[in-house]
Design a protein around this motif. Structure first.
Motif, PDB file in Angstrom:
ATOM      1  N   GLU A 188      14.135  23.083  19.939  1.00  0.00           N
ATOM      2  CA  GLU A 188      13.959  24.531  19.755  1.00  0.00           C
ATOM      3  C   GLU A 188      15.128  25.313  20.348  1.00  0.00           C
ATOM      4  O   GLU A 188      15.528  26.352  19.810  1.00  0.00           O
ATOM      5  N   ASP A 189      15.692  24.823  21.449  1.00  0.00           N
ATOM      6  CA  ASP A 189      16.860  25.491  22.038  1.00  0.00           C
ATOM      7  C   ASP A 189      18.054  25.450  21.085  1.00  0.00           C
ATOM      8  O   ASP A 189      18.787  26.424  20.946  1.00  0.00           O
ATOM      9  N   ILE A 190      18.238  24.319  20.412  1.00  0.00           N
ATOM     10  CA  ILE A 190      19.375  24.163  19.487  1.00  0.00           C
ATOM     11  C   ILE A 190      19.213  25.074  18.278  1.00  0.00           C
ATOM     12  O   ILE A 190      20.178  25.660  17.782  1.00  0.00           O
ATOM     13  N   ASN A 191      17.988  25.223  17.806  1.00  0.00           N
ATOM     14  CA  ASN A 191      17.738  26.035  16.617  1.00  0.00           C
ATOM     15  C   ASN A 191      18.099  27.506  16.818  1.00  0.00           C
ATOM     16  O   ASN A 191      18.236  28.247  15.841  1.00  0.00           O
ATOM     17  N   ARG A 192      18.273  27.943  18.056  1.00  0.00           N
ATOM     18  CA  ARG A 192      18.604  29.343  18.323  1.00  0.00           C
ATOM     19  C   ARG A 192      20.108  29.584  18.486  1.00  0.00           C
ATOM     20  O   ARG A 192      20.532  30.723  18.655  1.00  0.00           O
ATOM     21  N   LEU A 193      20.905  28.533  18.415  1.00  0.00           N
ATOM     22  CA  LEU A 193      22.337  28.663  18.686  1.00  0.00           C
ATOM     23  C   LEU A 193      23.115  29.073  17.437  1.00  0.00           C
ATOM     24  O   LEU A 193      22.631  28.966  16.303  1.00  0.00           O
ATOM     25  N   ASP A 194      24.360  29.531  17.663  1.00  0.00           N
ATOM     26  CA  ASP A 194      25.278  29.854  16.566  1.00  0.00           C
ATOM     27  C   ASP A 194      26.041  28.597  16.177  1.00  0.00           C
ATOM     28  O   ASP A 194      26.493  27.834  17.043  1.00  0.00           O
ATOM     29  N   PHE A 195      26.209  28.408  14.862  1.00  0.00           N
ATOM     30  CA  PHE A 195      26.922  27.241  14.347  1.00  0.00           C
ATOM     31  C   PHE A 195      28.149  27.677  13.549  1.00  0.00           C
ATOM     32  O   PHE A 195      28.152  28.753  12.940  1.00  0.00           O
ATOM     33  N   ILE A 196      29.165  26.842  13.575  1.00  0.00           N
ATOM     34  CA  ILE A 196      30.356  27.043  12.746  1.00  0.00           C
ATOM     35  C   ILE A 196      30.189  26.163  11.511  1.00  0.00           C
ATOM     36  O   ILE A 196      30.115  24.929  11.627  1.00  0.00           O
ATOM     37  N   GLY A 197      30.117  26.791  10.346  1.00  0.00           N
ATOM     38  CA  GLY A 197      29.763  26.056   9.141  1.00  0.00           C
ATOM     39  C   GLY A 197      30.928  25.817   8.201  1.00  0.00           C
ATOM     40  O   GLY A 197      32.062  26.241   8.440  1.00  0.00           O
ATOM     41  N   LEU A 198      30.625  25.125   7.105  1.00  0.00           N
ATOM     42  CA  LEU A 198      31.587  24.860   6.045  1.00  0.00           C
ATOM     43  C   LEU A 198      31.442  25.907   4.955  1.00  0.00           C
ATOM     44  O   LEU A 198      30.617  26.822   5.040  1.00  0.00           O
ATOM     45  N   GLU A 199      32.248  25.758   3.906  1.00  0.00           N
ATOM     46  CA  GLU A 199      32.177  26.707   2.796  1.00  0.00           C
ATOM     47  C   GLU A 199      30.838  26.614   2.086  1.00  0.00           C
ATOM     48  O   GLU A 199      30.354  27.588   1.525  1.00  0.00           O
ATOM     49  N   GLN A 200      30.236  25.422   2.080  1.00  0.00           N
ATOM     50  CA  GLN A 200      28.926  25.216   1.465  1.00  0.00           C
ATOM     51  C   GLN A 200      27.941  24.823   2.557  1.00  0.00           C
ATOM     52  O   GLN A 200      27.688  23.640   2.812  1.00  0.00           O
ATOM     53  N   ASN A 201      27.395  25.827   3.229  1.00  0.00           N
ATOM     54  CA  ASN A 201      26.535  25.556   4.375  1.00  0.00           C
ATOM     55  C   ASN A 201      25.215  24.906   4.002  1.00  0.00           C
ATOM     56  O   ASN A 201      24.551  24.315   4.855  1.00  0.00           O
ATOM     57  N   GLU A 202      24.821  25.012   2.723  1.00  0.00           N
ATOM     58  CA  GLU A 202      23.557  24.410   2.322  1.00  0.00           C
ATOM     59  C   GLU A 202      23.545  22.909   2.610  1.00  0.00           C
ATOM     60  O   GLU A 202      22.551  22.362   3.093  1.00  0.00           O
ATOM     61  N   ARG A 203      24.662  22.228   2.330  1.00  0.00           N
ATOM     62  CA  ARG A 203      24.735  20.786   2.566  1.00  0.00           C
ATOM     63  C   ARG A 203      24.735  20.478   4.054  1.00  0.00           C
ATOM     64  O   ARG A 203      24.122  19.513   4.508  1.00  0.00           O
ATOM     65  N   VAL A 204      25.431  21.325   4.840  1.00  0.00           N
ATOM     66  CA  VAL A 204      25.455  21.125   6.288  1.00  0.00           C
ATOM     67  C   VAL A 204      24.043  21.275   6.854  1.00  0.00           C
ATOM     68  O   VAL A 204      23.592  20.457   7.661  1.00  0.00           O
ATOM     69  N   ILE A 205      23.356  22.326   6.424  1.00  0.00           N
ATOM     70  CA  ILE A 205      21.988  22.563   6.891  1.00  0.00           C
ATOM     71  C   ILE A 205      21.088  21.386   6.509  1.00  0.00           C
ATOM     72  O   ILE A 205      20.260  20.926   7.307  1.00  0.00           O
ATOM     73  N   GLU A 206      21.260  20.878   5.295  1.00  0.00           N
ATOM     74  CA  GLU A 206      20.440  19.750   4.833  1.00  0.00           C
ATOM     75  C   GLU A 206      20.637  18.524   5.712  1.00  0.00           C
ATOM     76  O   GLU A 206      19.672  17.861   6.121  1.00  0.00           O
ATOM     77  N   HIS A 207      21.900  18.204   6.042  1.00  0.00           N
ATOM     78  CA  HIS A 207      22.184  17.027   6.868  1.00  0.00           C
ATOM     79  C   HIS A 207      21.663  17.209   8.291  1.00  0.00           C
ATOM     80  O   HIS A 207      21.096  16.270   8.870  1.00  0.00           O
ATOM     81  N   LEU A 208      21.853  18.404   8.858  1.00  0.00           N
ATOM     82  CA  LEU A 208      21.429  18.626  10.244  1.00  0.00           C
ATOM     83  C   LEU A 208      19.909  18.694  10.357  1.00  0.00           C
ATOM     84  O   LEU A 208      19.333  18.191  11.326  1.00  0.00           O
ATOM     85  N   ASN A 209      19.268  19.293   9.377  1.00  0.00           N
ATOM     86  CA  ASN A 209      17.809  19.342   9.418  1.00  0.00           C
ATOM     87  C   ASN A 209      17.190  17.952   9.214  1.00  0.00           C
ATOM     88  O   ASN A 209      16.064  17.698   9.644  1.00  0.00           O
ATOM     89  N   ALA A 210      17.941  17.063   8.564  1.00  0.00           N
ATOM     90  CA  ALA A 210      17.440  15.706   8.348  1.00  0.00           C
ATOM     91  C   ALA A 210      17.335  14.919   9.654  1.00  0.00           C
ATOM     92  O   ALA A 210      16.606  13.922   9.719  1.00  0.00           O
ATOM     93  N   ILE A 211      18.060  15.364  10.704  1.00  0.00           N
ATOM     94  CA  ILE A 211      17.968  14.657  11.986  1.00  0.00           C
ATOM     95  C   ILE A 211      17.022  15.385  12.954  1.00  0.00           C
ATOM     96  O   ILE A 211      17.014  15.097  14.152  1.00  0.00           O
ATOM     97  N   GLY A 212      16.253  16.346  12.425  1.00  0.00           N
ATOM     98  CA  GLY A 212      15.211  16.958  13.227  1.00  0.00           C
ATOM     99  C   GLY A 212      15.373  18.416  13.557  1.00  0.00           C
ATOM    100  O   GLY A 212      14.486  19.019  14.173  1.00  0.00           O
ATOM    101  N   LEU A 213      16.519  19.030  13.172  1.00  0.00           N
ATOM    102  CA  LEU A 213      16.709  20.447  13.464  1.00  0.00           C
ATOM    103  C   LEU A 213      15.978  21.303  12.438  1.00  0.00           C
ATOM    104  O   LEU A 213      15.495  20.807  11.416  1.00  0.00           O
TER     105      LEU A 213
END
Length: 307
Positions: A188-213
């Motif tokens: 829950e602490d990580i979910n509140r942080l700011d992230f530096i993303g790629l041009e297509q953040n949808e794929r980044v979000i998909e990969h990171l959420n797959a590990i539990g975020l």
């Protein structure tokens, strides 16, 4: 073959296909490395030879006519055939000279390839190397590059791939940023942080959420397509960025966000077209990159073990 029925040349057909795919005469001219007047003359000559109007020309747009749209599938087939001819001819080349194009991510092109390129220049000075530093995938089947270094195994049957590296991805941030927002102790602490993303953040979000975020687009206040820029932005304390373990081992300054978070497997594949694999110059570059990356990996492993 009824030769008398062929009333146009390949340059005209290539100009037609490029204009349809690029959407304008100016875009097609840039894609083909021509001037716009030259390309316009080729289109006009094709229209004259075929006796049809292919484009409606106005100040705002270049619109293909019905005749052009009827021809486009045949024209595209001719383009694909021309690419196959070029591939076959390149593959049969026995000379260790000529151009070889390599595409790789910004980090790979900036930090891993240069010593390998130096070695190739010393051992095969007749080869002209072009490096495309981009996170966008280049199409090897369309000859956008001869060799690609990718983080995913290609699925196309005409491509040959060799696994040249395996590492893991983790989340990192600058200590100043973590001092400011607090070091996470749970998901829950990580979910509140700011992230530096790629041009297509949808794929980044998909990969990171797959590990539990549980991240959303709101977490990504900064985006950039270059991993080297990611590192620089993270060094300014602007947020969290995913980086590979081997990169961090060579570039200190960032802190792993939360070691308990599952790692993301990252593979590195060296890819070329099956027919290009018979070209001596491309084979030489392919093998040199594979050997060079393997040597760098062993040197990094030994250096880390010695610490």
């Amino acid at each position: 073959m009824n030769w008398s029925a062929i009333a146009f040349d390949w340059n005209q057909i290539r100009a037609l296909l490029a204009t349809i795919e690029e959407g304008s005469f100016s875009g097609a001219a840039r894609a083909l490395g021509q001037t716009q007047p030259t390309l316009s003359r080729q289109i006009a000559a094709l229209e004259s030879d075929l006796g049809v109007t292919l484009f409606e020309r106005n100040r705002r747009a270049t619109v293909p006519t019905g005749a052009a749209l009827e021809l486009v599938e045949h024209v595209r087939s001719m383009g694909e055939a021309a690419q196959r001819i070029s591939l076959t001819a390149s593959g049969q080349s026995s000379a260790i000279e000529g151009r070889v194009t390599v595409t790789a991510t910004n980090i790979m092109a900036s930090y891993y390839l240069p010593p390998i390129i130096k070695h190739i220049r010393e051992t095969a000075p007749g080869i002209r190397l072009e490096i495309i530093a981009s996170n966008e995938l280049q199409d090897l089947q369309k000859r956008e590059a001869d060799i690609a270094i990718r983080h995913a195994r290609p699925e196309q049957p005409d491509l040959i791939a060799r696994l040249v590296g395996e590492t893991t991805g983790h989340l990192y941030a600058h200590p100043d940023y973590l001092d400011r927002v607090g070091r996470p102790t749970c998901i829950e602490d990580i979910n509140r942080l700011d992230f530096i993303g790629l041009e297509q953040n949808e794929r980044v979000i998909e990969h990171l959420n797959a590990i539990g975020l549980n991240l959303t687009a709101d977490n990504f206040r900064i985006s950039c397509g270059s991993s080297t820029v990611h590192h620089a932005l993270a060094m300014q304390g602007l947020g969290v960025t995913p980086m590979t373990r081997d990169w961090i081992e060579q570039h200190s300054g960032l802190e792993e966000l939360w070691p308990a978070l599952p790692p993301i497997p990252v593979q590195t594949w060296l890819v070329t077209h099956r027919e290009l694999n018979t070209s001596r110059r491309i084979r030489l570059v392919f093998d040199a990159i594979a050997d060079g990356l393997d040597q760098q990996r062993r040197e990094t492993r030994n250096r880390v073990s010695a610490i």
